[in-house]
Design an enzyme around this catalytic site. Structure first.
Site, short mmCIF file in Angstrom:
data_model
loop_
_atom_site.label_atom_id
_atom_site.label_comp_id
_atom_site.label_asym_id
_atom_site.label_seq_id
_atom_site.Cartn_x
_atom_site.Cartn_y
_atom_site.Cartn_z
N GLU A 1 0.87 -1.19 0.00
CA GLU A 1 0.00 0.00 0.00
C GLU A 1 0.90 1.22 0.00
O GLU A 1 1.82 1.31 0.81
CB GLU A 1 -0.87 0.05 1.26
CG GLU A 1 -1.58 -1.25 1.64
CD GLU A 1 -2.71 -1.59 0.72
OE1 GLU A 1 -3.21 -0.71 -0.01
OE2 GLU A 1 -3.10 -2.78 0.70
N CYS B 1 -1.80 9.22 4.07
CA CYS B 1 -1.82 8.84 2.65
C CYS B 1 -3.11 9.30 2.02
O CYS B 1 -3.19 9.53 0.82
CB CYS B 1 -1.66 7.33 2.53
SG CYS B 1 -2.77 6.44 3.61
P1 NAD Z 1 8.80 5.04 3.77
O1 NAD Z 1 8.54 4.39 2.46
O2 NAD Z 1 9.93 5.99 3.87
O3 NAD Z 1 9.07 3.93 4.90
C1 NAD Z 1 8.14 2.89 5.13
C2 NAD Z 1 8.87 1.71 5.75
O4 NAD Z 1 9.75 1.15 4.78
C3 NAD Z 1 9.73 2.07 6.94
O5 NAD Z 1 9.62 1.05 7.90
C4 NAD Z 1 11.13 2.12 6.35
O6 NAD Z 1 12.14 1.89 7.30
C5 NAD Z 1 11.06 1.01 5.33
N1 NAD Z 1 12.02 1.09 4.24
C6 NAD Z 1 12.62 2.19 3.72
N2 NAD Z 1 13.42 1.85 2.69
C7 NAD Z 1 13.32 0.51 2.55
C8 NAD Z 1 13.90 -0.43 1.65
N3 NAD Z 1 14.72 -0.06 0.68
N4 NAD Z 1 13.54 -1.74 1.77
C9 NAD Z 1 12.67 -2.14 2.72
N5 NAD Z 1 12.11 -1.29 3.61
C10 NAD Z 1 12.43 0.02 3.52
O7 NAD Z 1 7.42 5.73 4.21
P2 NAD Z 1 7.12 6.64 5.50
O8 NAD Z 1 7.74 7.97 5.30
O9 NAD Z 1 7.37 5.91 6.75
O10 NAD Z 1 5.52 6.76 5.38
C11 NAD Z 1 4.90 7.67 4.54
C12 NAD Z 1 4.43 7.05 3.25
O11 NAD Z 1 3.55 5.97 3.50
C13 NAD Z 1 3.62 8.03 2.41
O12 NAD Z 1 3.97 7.90 1.06
C14 NAD Z 1 2.19 7.59 2.66
O13 NAD Z 1 1.28 7.99 1.66
C15 NAD Z 1 2.35 6.11 2.74
N6 NAD Z 1 1.23 5.48 3.43
C16 NAD Z 1 0.33 4.73 2.72
C17 NAD Z 1 -0.78 4.16 3.33
C18 NAD Z 1 -1.78 3.33 2.59
O14 NAD Z 1 -2.56 2.62 3.23
N7 NAD Z 1 -1.83 3.37 1.27
C19 NAD Z 1 -0.95 4.36 4.70
C20 NAD Z 1 -0.01 5.12 5.41
C21 NAD Z 1 1.08 5.66 4.76
#
Ligand code: NAD
Length: 509
Positions: A272, A306
């Site tokens: 997501e 999001c």
């Molecule tokens: P992010 O993508 O920076 O991080 C999310 C997670 O992924 C963290 O735990 C991070 O440590 C991990 N991560 C980062 N790089 C990685 C890699 N290369 N491999 C594996 N894991 C990795 O996102 P964020 O800043 O924590 O959250 C915000 C984002 O999440 C926004 O884009 C928001 O829209 C989205 N979001 C989506 C939903 C949904 O249901 N669609 C809900 C909440 C947030």
């Protein structure tokens, strides 16, 4: 006395008693749980609250590849027992975990308040949502009879059953903005389906993640690994992982999806991602309701949802009136310390987010017009964190980057239109497709929007949030296009089966 439950949409409720209880809970939480050194293996890292850098959240350990490997191995061993339980027994254990979560909801909400900078009401709403998520998925498991059903017969003596079965160890990778609800969403679904889990919270939410695992109390079936991108990448790359559930940004999510498609065989990837969520306000709208819904949706949790509304398309004839009301209402939303009752917006998560805000504001000043906000706040508490003003901009060209890219900030672009069809085309013309909203009292316009909007979650005429406020079992939360990869959403009836694989069993008797 039974206190009212906070959800995202019961804005008219009197929460005085909830606030009174929270006053006590927050004080106890600060004393007992902030600033501790949490045990674990890996490289130690510390972090401070986004609310005020002087508040130490704690010291945690970032798992390296070897610790991730050990956690996967423990989860693999636990899988043998966990999948051996009947689905009814797993439901029983998850229901008990939901009860524990409910009993500790104040503390968990306090953790996300200090770690993420959520307002009190956002933090409590999320804790309640996490409880309902587990219960809803348990109900689904029961309604579907454990996803096992008899099939048709080809012959009298041949009996066939169709069953959905677990896959093994699921990696669960969560974002910072809903550290409880989204972690619970992915973890509970994976577990109910019979998988075990290696769970990695956001590095900014290690405390909430740690308390959550402790509270769920499901033993070896849930393995916690703290850390950031490197830890997440090690989890994704581990050959012992049967599937990944990820919620987070587009770039990371698509990277995981591509990576898992490149192995010897495909693995399920329940991803997501972000949103660029439009709202349409026609001349037939109630403009007071629209202004409230827009402001709450764009500025709640500092725009770091999001589902936050980030572009408002307003019919030209009512654009000035709507802007006036929007600015008026938004000025009343207090920015400050989330510990305070009246605070609507706390800080954004970190300096990177603040820099993104300043860049966006400079572009809006250059290419359009700032109607409200546009500046980083200074003085007192504001110097101890990244506090920015709720911002409304107008006059940007339709194709402007600020109308297309997810900013994840309290930043709303207002655009005008003459033809609703054209406006919806513009709103659809983004890589994302998560939520969309409309304000109109015209049934034909409403139906037109429902038929044309390219997004998984649609809302109409809500004062509580133009595009925000989904609740388990009520609004499924499916990301279309670049907002998700499976075309089935969390919080709804098609989520659980994504954590299982199908088997047909024909027996001749
Ligand atoms: P992010 O993508 O920076 O991080 C999310 C997670 O992924 C963290 O735990 C991070 O440590 C991990 N991560 C980062 N790089 C990685 C890699 N290369 N491999 C594996 N894991 C990795 O996102 P964020 O800043 O924590 O959250 C915000 C984002 O999440 C926004 O884009 C928001 O829209 C989205 N979001 C989506 C939903 C949904 O249901 N669609 C809900 C909440 C947030």
């Amino acid at each position: 006395m039974e206190l009212p439950r906070v959800t995202y949409s019961n804005i008219g409720t009197d929460f005085t008693a909830v606030h009174d209880r929270l006053d006590r809970e927050l004080a106890a939480f600060r004393q007992r749980l902030l600033g501790r050194d949490w045990p674990g293996e890996g490289e130690a890292y510390e972090f401070a609250s986004p609310i005020d850098r002087r508040i130490a959240i704690g010291t945690f350990r970032a798992a390296r590849a070897e610790e991730v490997g050990a956690a996967v191995e423990r989860a693999r061993r636990a899988f043998d027992d966990w999948r051996g339980l009947s689905w009814q027994e797993r439901v029983k254990r998850l229901r008990a975990a939901a009860d524990r979560l409910e009993a500790r909801k104040w503390e968990l909400a306090a953790a996300s308040l200090y770690e993420v900078g959520k307002s009190r009401i956002e933090a409590m709403g999320e804790a309640e949502e996490a409880v309902d998520l587990i219960r809803y998925y348990c109900d689904e498991m029961e309604a579907m009879d454990g996803y096992a059903r008899p099939m048709r017969r080809a012959f009298e003596r041949e009996e066939t059953r169709d069953v959905l079965l677990p896959l093994g160890v699921f990696g669960v990778i969560a974002p910072f903005n809903f550290p409880l609800a989204l972690s619970v969403n992915m973890t509970a679904a994976a577990l109910l389906a019979g998988n075990t889990v290696v769970y990695k919270p956001s590095p900014q939410c290690a405390l909430t993640g740690t308390l959550l695992v402790e509270t769920l109390g499901l033993g070896e079936a849930v393995q916690l690994v703290c850390g950031g991108a490197d830890t997440g990448a090690a989890l994704v790359a581990h050959p012992g992982i049967a599937g990944i559930a990820f919620t987070g940004s587009y770039d990371v999510g698509m990277g995981i999806w591509r990576r898992l498609a490149s192995g010897a065989h495909a693995k399920p990837v329940v991803v997501e991602m972000g949103g660029k969520n439009p709202t349409y306000i026609t001349a037939k709208a109630d403009l007071d309701v629209a202004a409230q819904g827009l402001a709450r949706s764009a500025f709640g949790l500092q725009g770091q949802k999001c589902s936050a509304c980030s572009v408002a398309y307003v019919e030209e004839s009512v654009a000035d009136a709507l802007l006036d009301k929007l600015v008026q209402f938004s000025k009343g939303l207090a920015v400050g310390h989330p510990q305070e009752r009246q605070t609507y917006m706390g800080p954004v998560i970190d300096e990177r987010a603040a820099a993104r805000f300043e860049k966006a504001a400079a572009e809006a000043r250059r290419d359009g017009r700032i109607v409200l906000g546009g500046e980083r706040l200074k003085g007192g508490l504001f110097d101890e964190g990244a506090y920015v003003a709720p911002t409304v901009v107008a006059g940007l060209s339709p194709a402007h980057r600020l109308n297309k890219e997810e900013l994840f900030l309290p930043f709303l672009s207002v655009q005008t239109f003459r033809d609703l069809g054209e406006a919806i085309k513009r709103g659809n013309d983004v890589v994302y497709g998560l939520t969309a909203g409309i304000y109109t009292r015209d049934e034909k316009e409403l139906q037109f929007f429902l038929d044309r909007a390219e997004a998984g979650v649609l809302y109409a005429n809500r004062a509580s949030g133009a595009t925000t406020g989904a609740w388990p079992g009520i609004q499924s939360f499916c990301g279309w296009k670049g907002s998700g990869v499976t075309n089935k959403g969390g919080l709804g009836p098609y989520y659980l089966p994504q954590f299982m694989r199908e088997q047909s069993r024909t027996i001749f008797r």
